[in-house]
Design a protein around this motif. Sequence first.
Motif, PDB file in Angstrom:
ATOM      1  N   CYS A  58       0.741  -1.406   0.079  1.00 48.71           N
ATOM      2  CA  CYS A  58       0.068   0.027  -0.012  1.00 48.71           C
ATOM      3  C   CYS A  58       0.820   1.235   0.076  1.00 48.71           C
ATOM      4  N   SER A  59       2.148   1.276   0.657  1.00 51.09           N
ATOM      5  CA  SER A  59       2.819   2.461   0.593  1.00 51.09           C
ATOM      6  C   SER A  59       3.702   2.591  -0.515  1.00 51.09           C
ATOM      7  N   ALA A  60       3.756   1.656  -1.457  1.00 52.15           N
ATOM      8  CA  ALA A  60       4.636   1.720  -2.529  1.00 52.15           C
ATOM      9  C   ALA A  60       4.017   1.939  -3.871  1.00 52.15           C
ATOM     10  N   VAL A  61       2.390   2.490  -3.574  1.00 43.32           N
ATOM     11  CA  VAL A  61       1.667   2.644  -4.737  1.00 43.32           C
ATOM     12  C   VAL A  61       2.108   4.142  -5.431  1.00 43.32           C
ATOM     13  N   ALA A  62       1.859   4.276  -6.565  1.00 38.98           N
ATOM     14  CA  ALA A  62       1.981   5.500  -7.237  1.00 38.98           C
ATOM     15  C   ALA A  62       1.455   6.913  -6.459  1.00 38.98           C
ATOM     16  N   SER A  63       2.222   7.901  -6.432  1.00 41.20           N
ATOM     17  CA  SER A  63       1.656   9.052  -5.827  1.00 41.20           C
ATOM     18  C   SER A  63       0.183   9.620  -6.556  1.00 41.20           C
ATOM     19  N   ASN A  64       0.015   9.269  -7.676  1.00 40.98           N
ATOM     20  CA  ASN A  64      -1.150   9.935  -8.321  1.00 40.98           C
ATOM     21  C   ASN A  64      -2.270   8.862  -8.096  1.00 40.98           C
ATOM     22  N   ALA A  65      -2.089   7.897  -7.424  1.00 40.64           N
ATOM     23  CA  ALA A  65      -3.213   6.745  -7.309  1.00 40.64           C
ATOM     24  C   ALA A  65      -4.089   7.223  -6.278  1.00 40.64           C
ATOM     25  N   VAL A  66      -5.383   6.866  -6.092  1.00 43.93           N
ATOM     26  CA  VAL A  66      -6.195   7.018  -5.039  1.00 43.93           C
ATOM     27  C   VAL A  66      -6.226   5.686  -4.155  1.00 43.93           C
ATOM     28  N   VAL A  67      -5.672   6.046  -2.833  1.00 42.78           N
ATOM     29  CA  VAL A  67      -5.702   4.839  -1.837  1.00 42.78           C
ATOM     30  C   VAL A  67      -6.726   4.926  -0.773  1.00 42.78           C
ATOM     31  N   ALA A  68      -7.631   4.031  -0.313  1.00 38.53           N
ATOM     32  CA  ALA A  68      -8.545   3.820   0.426  1.00 38.53           C
ATOM     33  C   ALA A  68      -8.247   2.672   1.492  1.00 38.53           C
ATOM     34  N   ARG A  69      -8.402   2.970   2.693  1.00 39.44           N
ATOM     35  CA  ARG A  69      -7.905   2.036   3.801  1.00 39.44           C
ATOM     36  C   ARG A  69      -9.125   1.717   4.530  1.00 39.44           C
ATOM     37  N   PRO A  70      -9.356   0.726   5.063  1.00 42.74           N
ATOM     38  CA  PRO A  70     -10.449   0.520   5.978  1.00 42.74           C
ATOM     39  C   PRO A  70     -10.369   1.401   7.430  1.00 42.74           C
ATOM     40  N   GLY A  71     -11.569   1.757   7.769  1.00 43.73           N
ATOM     41  CA  GLY A  71     -11.623   2.596   8.738  1.00 43.73           C
ATOM     42  C   GLY A  71     -11.980   3.958   8.486  1.00 43.73           C
ATOM     43  N   TYR A  72     -11.898   4.938   9.624  1.00 47.11           N
ATOM     44  CA  TYR A  72     -12.361   6.073   9.443  1.00 47.11           C
ATOM     45  C   TYR A  72     -11.344   7.206   9.288  1.00 47.11           C
ATOM     46  N   THR A  73     -11.384   8.389   8.406  1.00 44.63           N
ATOM     47  CA  THR A  73     -10.511   9.484   8.327  1.00 44.63           C
ATOM     48  C   THR A  73     -11.387  10.551   8.717  1.00 44.63           C
TER      49      THR A  73
END
Length: 389
Positions: free
Chosen positions: A77-92
């Motif tokens: 997850c940390s290595a994905v491209a900077s322009n990618a949209v990343v969603a993680r379980p839980g709240y923000t």
Amino acid sequence: MSIEDRTATLSPARAWLVAFLAALAALVGGSLVLRDLVYDRFLWQYFWGPVYADAHNAVCAVKQGGATELLYSTNACSAVASNAVVARPGYTVVSEIGYAVTLVFMLAGVLFMLRALDLGNDREFFFALVPFMFFGGALRVVEDANDAAATTEGVQQAISYPLNSLIISPVIYFVVFGITLGTLLVAVFLDRRGVVDSYAPVVFVAGTVYLVATVGYIYLLVTDRLAGQPGTEAGFYPQMTLVVLVLSALIAGVVYGALDRYKPQMVAGVGLIGLVVLFGHALDGVANVLAADWWQVLGLPFQYYPKHPVNAFIISFTESTLPADVNAAIGDAWPFLLVKIVAAVAVVWLFDEEIFEESPRYAILLLVAILAVGLGPGTRDMLRATFAI
């Protein structure tokens, strides 16, 4: 008639409906016209993406180039491209603000609906909904048990995607609300057709049936699929539920009794509703304290750590403030119980007789919501420890 005149003559309920439709149109239209900004980087990243990742037990979900990928390690997850949209379980922070705004807005809508149906201005409405608070917490544990099955080798999930997304936060809140509303409308229909004497007992019994069925399903799921499997300590530890319920009832009873005896004006407005509110928040505090600090005494297989930021902050503050030998002797989660009791007493004090006289429906609806934020999470924590999941 001009737009200004039409707007001025809108009733509050119709104004709410217009606002709802306008927000819905903005989100749908924005998702179609500005898909990357509105859908990908707002709705998906902060709201649906976390649910999608959680439903697949992934560390994160990544949306890039029109494709969605599930990743199962933190490094990936940390290595994905900077322009990618990343969603993680839980709240923000964004999602919590969004849910808070939605909650307040929907409460207003429920208030208008209750006015239209001439409901919610009597105390039996509050008591009729109490089992649904337990039910909501228990349904969350179905998700926890389902997740535990997915991470246990050789065990299949009982509920797979996309059905399991219905029991993942925050979707589950809408599911429980829908079940509650549907049950209430059916009960009111039966009441006004003369089939039953009152809608309240029907709603209460229905909520109790949902609760018993849900807990029974969790028991079967844990004992049939998880108990005894390598890599899991899931089982049945009924002493947890028994001790939590007894202690919560004792604490609520003592606090309410003291208020009624020495400060009767504080409970004159809420009456026995105050006792239930105290019980609900005491249960949340007791379940957390026992699972975090007294799990060995209760014979639980492992310690539970807080999922909510406030509870985690309180424990961290206690650890850093009190001497280590004191924390070792009495634990470090007990201030959370104290905070819950103080907050519940403040609620009981605020809802005086004047509030109920001026707007009983609004007061009761707020008390239902206040009870839900204590009894729901508390029930979840209690049952998770009861089944060691």
